[in-house]
Design an enzyme around this catalytic site. Sequence first.
Site, PDB file in Angstrom:
ATOM      1  NE  ARG A 238      -4.142  -1.768   0.218  1.00 48.76           N
ATOM      2  CZ  ARG A 238      -4.177  -2.909  -0.464  1.00 48.76           C
ATOM      3  NH1 ARG A 238      -3.179  -3.232  -1.279  1.00 48.76           N
ATOM      4  NH2 ARG A 238      -5.204  -3.726  -0.344  1.00 48.76           N
ATOM      5  CD  GLU A 267      -3.198   2.645  -5.327  1.00 48.32           C
ATOM      6  OE1 GLU A 267      -4.114   1.873  -5.647  1.00 48.32           O
ATOM      7  OE2 GLU A 267      -2.139   2.259  -4.821  1.00 48.32           O
ATOM      8  CG  HIS A 286      -3.220  -1.387  -6.612  1.00 47.07           C
ATOM      9  ND1 HIS A 286      -3.554  -0.682  -5.492  1.00 47.07           N
ATOM     10  CD2 HIS A 286      -3.156  -2.686  -6.225  1.00 47.07           C
ATOM     11  CE1 HIS A 286      -3.702  -1.523  -4.470  1.00 47.07           C
ATOM     12  NE2 HIS A 286      -3.462  -2.743  -4.900  1.00 47.07           N
TER      13      HIS A 286
END
Length: 319
Positions: A238, A267, A286
């Site tokens: 993360r 994000e 991601h």
Amino acid sequence: MKPKIFITRKMDDRVVATLQDKFDVRMWESESEPVPRAVLLREVSEVDALWTVVSDRVDRELIETGKKLRIVANMAVGYNNIDLEAAKEHGVLVTNTPNVLTETTADLTFALLLATARKLILAESELRNGNWKSWSPMQFTGMDVGGATLGIVGMGRIGEAVARRAKGFNMHVLYHNRNRKHDAEAEHGFEYRELDQLLEEADFVVVLTPYTPDTVGLISERELGLMKRTAVLINVSRGGIVDEAALYNALTDNTIWAAGLDVFETEPVPPDHPLLSLPNVTVLPHIGSASIKTRLAMMNLNAQAIMDVFEGREPKNIV
Ligand code: GLV
């Protein structure tokens, strides 16, 4: 009346079809835009089950808006996007999708490590842009992975899968974790280190720890300063675990050599983010678990968890 489900992203039709007999399924169909908060709040106020993804913020407001809500099925192994306390208070079950994504995420971690070490993305884009004019001995030269020392911060399932891959590259594997992994040490020769020691010794530092109040900013200015000037940092967990401002400084003043990031504090990452301007950063959107097979398996786990709740069974992956 069938129970209602809201799914916050477009999912595979075949998986959604498995729910359609028994549930009234509504789904956010856009693949380019996330569901707006106002729409999410409106949907949640009516549904019995919510199917979320990693970037949906399931906070207290959302949970309290879901007066009928019984389950939040989060299509991710991480669940830092969910206020578990609020869910518990309101008797809402939360499930996640572990195991099925372990090997896929370890593959991506290794791919990002190799790509960053050997400047693959930079080299490829220079070629495509017509900038490969001459074969030049030191152009696009990077760091050796084979035989180097790998330091894994967060030795869970994915960490161990990365470490097993590293053995194939003849790497010396160090790890830091809340608990010692005696079996992995005995079986594979992985070595435990305190975090500072690991940062000092490793050529590649891979961040794989869960995102919790204890790991926010775990890798900040001081920690980056302990790393080798030739070291590469990889974050596939993360964004908030690594302090991005400190990382930017460390990459511009050569405190460390390069970074590979699959995750960001915010994000989707804005295109004008300072880290994106640096040639020694490899960035990905991601995609740790993004193989076709794994994403379908994650969808199936979510569908099953929702069915379990409404058919009186206990779902498998309650967090
Ligand atoms: C992705 O980041 C996940 O937690 O599965």
